[in-house]
Design an enzyme around this catalytic site. Sequence first.
Site: not given
Length: 291
Positions: A47, A133, A161, A203
């Site tokens: 992001t 992740y 995540k 998250v």
Amino acid sequence: MTNWGRMITAMVTPFDENLNVNYESAISLAKKLVEIGNTALVITGTTGEAPTLKAEEKIKLYKKIKENVNIPIIAGVGTNATDETIKNAIEAKEAGVDGLLIVTPYYNKPCQNSLYAHFKEIAEKVDLPIMLYNVPGRTACNMLPETVEKLSKINNIVALKEASGNISQIADIVKRTPEDFKVYSGDDISLLPSMAVGVYGVVSVCSHIVGKEMNNMINFFIEGNVEKAKKIHFKLLDIFRDLFIVSNPVPIKSALNMIDIKVGGVRLPLIDARKKELEIIRDNLKKLDIL
């Protein structure tokens, strides 16, 4: 024991009109995210447009934000090269971050044994808490529950995540890993269903816009008030979906700009949202009385 709390925002990186990093806007946004209840921030994740940020821009962001907020800063440092990821992680640690978010290597499609070796090597070389992740939709690589289970036994690998969107896989990961290993939803739309099988928190991208509501949803669920949590989930369902109508972070940056939190555009190869996409985002904000 590392505890980054239940609501973590993966923060956008604000740019000015020339697409230079706007550090003052980044500090201002980070402070706003703290005010609405975030318990930690991921900086330079997907992001945050990490692939198009220069190394010196990332380091300056870590330092500036760490100096100005009082919650943990987690640096997105993962690449598809183990040595480069270690280098990024060491530099992030020197900049003062509190933890690392490390994505599974993309493009080179490592097997499960390779994934274990990759993360083990990084954990041994950098003494910081690590959040794994897993986002197979972006990496073409899915880290399986048995691999996460093995990695969770390494002391400084403390969280995951998980953005596979596969509730069966998420449940299996929670079942296999220790209680103090925190599994976070990497998909806003999957947060509430995932909490039902033991996910600890999120998250988030959408929390830039609806963080207070998401925090309430999490708290209602923890308190056992599933009906109230479900009501919020249904209220936010459209925005959870529509803030991903094109590649993240294009929609969330558009939404923030609409509500006068100026974060600028996106760097190529991404392009700004088009008219139809902007209309969908604007309609969502109006429905929620945000705009």
